[in-house]
Motif scaffolding. Structure first.
Motif, mmCIF file in Angstrom:
data_model
loop_
_atom_site.group_PDB
_atom_site.id
_atom_site.type_symbol
_atom_site.label_atom_id
_atom_site.label_comp_id
_atom_site.label_asym_id
_atom_site.label_seq_id
_atom_site.Cartn_x
_atom_site.Cartn_y
_atom_site.Cartn_z
ATOM 1 N N ARG A 96 40.474 53.616 -0.264
ATOM 2 C CA ARG A 96 39.196 53.531 -0.946
ATOM 3 C C ARG A 96 38.320 52.367 -0.521
ATOM 4 O O ARG A 96 37.104 52.446 -0.590
ATOM 5 N N SER A 97 38.926 51.273 -0.152
ATOM 6 C CA SER A 97 38.095 50.099 0.132
ATOM 7 C C SER A 97 38.850 49.110 1.001
ATOM 8 O O SER A 97 39.915 49.424 1.517
ATOM 9 N N TRP A 98 38.280 47.921 1.137
ATOM 10 C CA TRP A 98 38.923 46.878 1.921
ATOM 11 C C TRP A 98 39.913 46.094 1.060
ATOM 12 O O TRP A 98 39.633 45.811 -0.099
ATOM 13 N N ASP A 100 40.481 43.141 0.081
ATOM 14 C CA ASP A 100 39.959 41.777 0.103
ATOM 15 C C ASP A 100 40.484 40.916 -1.050
ATOM 16 O O ASP A 100 40.173 39.735 -1.127
ATOM 17 N N PRO A 116 38.429 50.200 -7.119
ATOM 18 C CA PRO A 116 38.684 49.912 -8.534
ATOM 19 C C PRO A 116 40.165 49.964 -8.898
ATOM 20 O O PRO A 116 40.519 49.760 -10.059
ATOM 21 N N SER A 136 35.037 48.701 -12.346
ATOM 22 C CA SER A 136 34.304 48.545 -11.087
ATOM 23 C C SER A 136 35.309 48.065 -10.051
ATOM 24 O O SER A 136 36.479 47.866 -10.357
ATOM 25 N N THR A 137 34.836 47.873 -8.828
ATOM 26 C CA THR A 137 35.704 47.339 -7.785
ATOM 27 C C THR A 137 36.316 46.016 -8.241
ATOM 28 O O THR A 137 35.646 45.184 -8.835
ATOM 29 N N TYR A 155 33.620 44.066 -13.367
ATOM 30 C CA TYR A 155 32.424 43.973 -14.192
ATOM 31 C C TYR A 155 32.828 43.916 -15.670
ATOM 32 O O TYR A 155 33.755 44.604 -16.105
ATOM 33 N N SER A 178 29.364 40.100 -14.050
ATOM 34 C CA SER A 178 30.284 40.364 -12.955
ATOM 35 C C SER A 178 31.253 39.190 -12.816
ATOM 36 O O SER A 178 30.857 38.078 -12.517
ATOM 37 N N ASN B 53 31.522 52.831 2.797
ATOM 38 C CA ASN B 53 31.195 53.597 1.620
ATOM 39 C C ASN B 53 31.035 52.684 0.421
ATOM 40 O O ASN B 53 31.926 51.915 0.106
ATOM 41 N N ASP B 55 29.980 52.287 -3.773
ATOM 42 C CA ASP B 55 29.959 53.074 -5.000
ATOM 43 C C ASP B 55 28.728 52.832 -5.861
ATOM 44 O O ASP B 55 28.661 53.294 -6.992
ATOM 45 N N GLU B 57 27.691 50.187 -7.468
ATOM 46 C CA GLU B 57 28.105 49.577 -8.726
ATOM 47 C C GLU B 57 27.051 48.586 -9.189
ATOM 48 O O GLU B 57 26.797 47.582 -8.529
ATOM 49 N N PHE B 59 25.513 46.053 -12.172
ATOM 50 C CA PHE B 59 25.810 45.357 -13.424
ATOM 51 C C PHE B 59 24.565 44.650 -13.927
ATOM 52 O O PHE B 59 23.654 44.358 -13.167
ATOM 53 N N GLU B 60 24.562 44.422 -15.217
ATOM 54 C CA GLU B 60 23.453 43.712 -15.845
ATOM 55 C C GLU B 60 23.760 42.238 -15.849
ATOM 56 O O GLU B 60 24.838 41.818 -16.260
ATOM 57 N N ARG B 76 29.455 42.039 -2.401
ATOM 58 C CA ARG B 76 30.818 41.959 -1.881
ATOM 59 C C ARG B 76 30.886 42.461 -0.438
ATOM 60 O O ARG B 76 31.473 41.814 0.440
ATOM 61 N N ASN B 80 31.576 40.284 2.954
ATOM 62 C CA ASN B 80 32.682 40.536 3.872
ATOM 63 C C ASN B 80 32.188 40.761 5.304
ATOM 64 O O ASN B 80 32.841 40.363 6.267
ATOM 65 N N LYS B 83 31.581 37.654 7.395
ATOM 66 C CA LYS B 83 32.749 36.917 7.860
ATOM 67 C C LYS B 83 33.082 37.229 9.318
ATOM 68 O O LYS B 83 33.827 36.493 9.955
#
Lengths: 347, 447
Positions: A96-98, A100, A116, A136-137, A155, A178, B53, B55, B57, B59-60, B76, B80, B83
């Motif tokens: 799904r993601s990196w 990190d 997430p 969230s992630t 979040y 966040s 990809n 999402d 996301e 936030f407030e 985020r 990355n 880097k």
């Protein structure tokens, strides 16, 4: 203080992470060129070993659960284990993601973020479970000292998983915004996050209270507990920011400013694990040691200006300080313990 | 400071051809290393070095402003990407068709590290010529995508006729005075139209286009007619039961003369009109005529000039909306020699619009700060974007600023030198009150 040894190297890649493995024998530097570089801290005049992992960047580096190894997450979505003698080994490929956000615990657990979700792996690299689904992630991971609880920031707060209960639902600690990096106090009572809004947020789990600390000048990128656990230190201001947890209650919001004001902001701070002092790295490349125990606090400039300090780490016994900057200057200081102790405790 | 990496945000309604455009950009031989941050529903099928990809996301922020929403995932991912030793030449961020570009834009104002390393170059919004009107009528997100755009690309223009395209362009222009509008067929926009927009560049913040300061006319149409005695103006039922109009002599049947005459007559539209019933006569002069267009299927008014010659008729709505025509006494058609469509303020009741203000002379910095602070506190959610060049009393240089909702950023620009000192501001937003904003700016005039 001239009684220290310094090894330094220049590599053509920004530093993206630095740490010492749990045994204190080897340090590792992660780079924006996709390589991890390891060096022995015990053999004299040892050279860097270079371990290429990916074409892109290594995004995260942390000590592995067992002595002698490192965990690395790279932007090819792969979680690697690196041994200073044997090199890298793929542990997991994420979907799904990196990877990190990485953390391990000496009880034999590793946690890695995957969007997430959080994947928990055992010491052999087998998938134990997937902790899903966070709002969230995942932006930060931390085991408590005993390795029984895993805190996950995202979040609007933190999810607190109790691992041995096999509970399917975490405890949710809610606060809008966040939440990024996070850390436990030594006794497992306080949990602190750095937020996008240049503040810290602290939860007192025993009292069921929470509070916002700060704000700082910059977003806090580094959080570190002093050796005796009484201070939480943070980057993000023009001195080391410290909050006192010595009386066992939530600290006041405004930080203590430790050390002298500087023209430059601190991008990194790391407390010595055995003495009441910390290393602070500035955005102009300056590096200093700040005493936490005496009034007025002492400081020593250890390094000349350059590019922003991108990472700092102490060896477990506190006599080696490792770090580097965004231009790829890497350093390893080896201190005489007695003179470090004098800096910490005397005028 | 090292060179910041430009970021282009590509937004557009569903089916507007975003993916086609993205593919064209990526496959063009430009020699740039581009990373694409794609929304979760994206379907990029090209051999691209890096497609990430995201999402989306959002936030407030905790600062009490409901409009202060930020794309944390973007912070985020960009954090990355920076880097890497081998940096990218450019980043493209694609949003979903339903996304409000506000959070993306605000991310670059809110996060210091992001703006240190990346430069928001511009928001490019793609619209589909055939379905744009429908999208704008039914979707708030569509309106906000237009409002945030630095470049609006109208795609698939081959699927509509010229009139529909002109109407769409007028509507888009009324919503966003600042954007450059381009028209293409198969999403074949040249790369230079999409990249290097400089929309968020303060130095280029106000390279004002001619349309920028075109006043908002209260009439949508002006046409030149040759009158010799009487003529009939015949209308059917249209979108409004009444319509204001002015008849005025004009020197020539050219667009230029029509624009001159428009400048002369446009104040008349703010005065009360003289109500006419069908069959009545309109004559040239100072009067604003209000034509009654109700309770019948067809209406006829007489245009009568004492002197034969060229006359300009300005009408609140376009003749097409009332299926209107002009006829001589004999019943033969009278041709409109020249016509011009003016930016319509009210055709579609769009709540999203733009307002341009100008104030000659100097403004008082303290008063301006107080006004801006109060304005953004109370109207922040409704103000999507603003840009301005200000002549601050005691300051030799222009002050250039721009903002997104409550967040803004400014810096001194070039010196005024011999140029006349004047402040210019543009607001794009929802339910903006021009009179209130103009008064607020006038109140800041230096004494």
């Amino acid at each position: 203080m001239s009684d220290y040894g310094l090894d330094s190297w220049t590599v053509n890649a920004p530093l993206t992470g630095v740490c010492v493995e749990r045994g204190g024998q080897f340090a590792a530097f992660a780079g924006g060129d996709g390589c991890v570089r390891t060096v022995s801290l015990v053999e004299p005049e040892s050279s860097l070993s270079v371990w290429p992992l990916t074409e892109g960047a290594v995004l995260a580096l942390t000590p592995d659960c067992q002595e002698g190894g490192f965990l690395c997450g790279a932007d090819d979505s792969t979680l690697y284990q690196v041994h200073p003698n044997d090199g890298p080994r793929e542990l997991a490929l994420l979907t799904r993601s990196w990877p990190d956000q990485l953390v391990s615990h000496p009880c034999g657990l590793r946690a890695v973020s995957d969007g997430p979700e959080v994947r928990l792996l055992d010491a052999e690299g087998r998938l134990v479970t997937v902790l899903a689904e966070h709002p969230s992630t995942v932006a930060g991971l931390a085991f408590d000292d005993g390795g029984r609880r895993l805190a996950v920031s995202h979040y609007n707060g933190v999810s607190l998983w109790t691992l041995d209960r096999r509970s399917r639902e975490p405890q949710r600690l809610c606060h809008r915004g966040s939440h990024l990096d996070l850390t436990w106090s030594r006794n497992g009572r306080f949990l602190v996050t750095a937020t996008q809004e240049k503040t810290l947020h602290v939860w007192d789990l025993a009292a069921g209270q929470d509070a916002t600390l700060g704000p700082c000048i910059n977003k806090v990128k580094a959080l570190s507990w002093s050796a005796d656990g009484s201070w939480l230190l943070a980057s993000g201001a023009d001195t080391v920011s410290g909050w006192s947890f010595s009386n066992g209650r939530l600290p006041a919001a405004a930080p203590h400013m430790l050390g002298r004001y500087s023209e430059h902001l601190i991008g990194n701070v790391s407390a010595n694990p055995s003495l009441a002092l910390a290393a602070a790295g500035y955005n102009d490349g300056g590096l200093e040691l700040v005493s936490l125990a005496v009034q007025p606090q002492r400081r020593r400039l250890v390094s000349a200006p350059g590019s922003p300090i991108a990472g700092l780490a102490w060896s477990p016994n506190g006599d080696h300080l490792l770090g580097g900057d965004k231009d790829g200057r890497l350093f390893a200081y080896r201190f005489d313990t007695d003179s470090l102790a004098r800096l910490a405790c005397t005028d | 400071m090292t060179q910041r990496v430009p970021v282009t945000v590509l937004t557009g309604f569903l089916g507007s051809g975003k993916t086609t455009l993205l593919n064209r950009i990526l496959t063009e031989n430009h020699g740039q290393r581009i990373a694409v941050i794609e929304n979760e529903f994206g379907e990029i099928g090209v051999d691209q070095e890096l497609v990430i990809n995201a999402d989306e996301e959002i936030f407030e922020m905790n600062n009490g402003c409901i409009c202060c929403t930020v794309r944390g995932d973007l912070i985020r991912i960009l954090g990355n990407l920076i880097k890497r030793r081998d940096k990218f030449d450019r980043i493209l961020v694609e949003t979903t068709g339903l996304a409000d570009p506000g959070p993306v834009a605000q991310t670059f104002f809110v996060d210091d590290e992001t703006r240190e390393s990346f430069d928001l170059d511009g928001v490019v919004t793609l619209v589909d010529a055939k379905h744009a009107e429908l999208h704008l009528d039914t979707s708030e997100e569509a309106a906000s995508q237009i409002a945030f755009a630095d470049v609006i690309i109208i795609n698939k223009i081959d699927l509509v006729d010229t009139d529909a395209l002109d109407a769409l362009k007028r509507r888009l222009r009324s919503m966003n005075l600042m954007a450059r509008i381009e028209q293409v067929e198969m999403a074949d926009a040249p790369m230079e139209q999409v990249l290097n927009v400089g929309g968020f560049d303060l130095d280029r913040a106000l390279e004002l286009k001619p349309s920028f300061l075109e006043p908002e006319y209260a009439f949508e149409w002006g046409g030149v007619l040759r009158l010799d005695g009487k003529a009939k103006f015949r209308l059917q039922n249209g979108p409004d039961p009444v319509m204001s109009a002015v008849l005025e002599p004009i020197r020539a049947a050219t667009t230029e003369a029509l624009m001159e005459t428009a400048e002369r007559v446009y104040t008349r539209f703010s005065a009360p009109g003289e109500v006419l019933q069908p069959g009545a006569t309109m004559s040239p002069g100072e009067t604003l005529w209000t034509l009654t267009l109700t309770d019948a299927d067809q209406y006829e008014y007489t245009l009568e000039a004492d002197q034969p010659g060229l006359y300009a008729l300005f009408t609140e709505h376009t003749p097409e909306e009332f299926d209107a025509g002009f006829y001589g006494d004999s019943g033969a058609d009278i041709d409109v020699a020249t016509e011009h469509f003016f930016n319509p303020e009210h055709t579609h009741d769009d709540t999203v619009g733009s307002i341009a203000l100008e104030l000659e002379g100097d403004i008082d910095g303290t008063a301006l700060n107080a006004w801006m602070g109060q304005l953004l506190q109370t109207r922040g959610p409704d103000i999507f974007r603003m840009k301005g060049i200000l002549a601050i009393a005691g300051e030799e240089r222009r002050f250039v600023f721009q903002g997104v909702h409550m967040l803004f950023d400014g810096q001194p620009g070039n010196a005024w030198g011999d140029q006349p000192r004047a402040s210019r501001l543009v607001f794009i937003g929802r339910n903006l009150d021009e009179a209130e904003l103009a008064q607020g700016l006038r109140n800041c005039r230096a004494r």
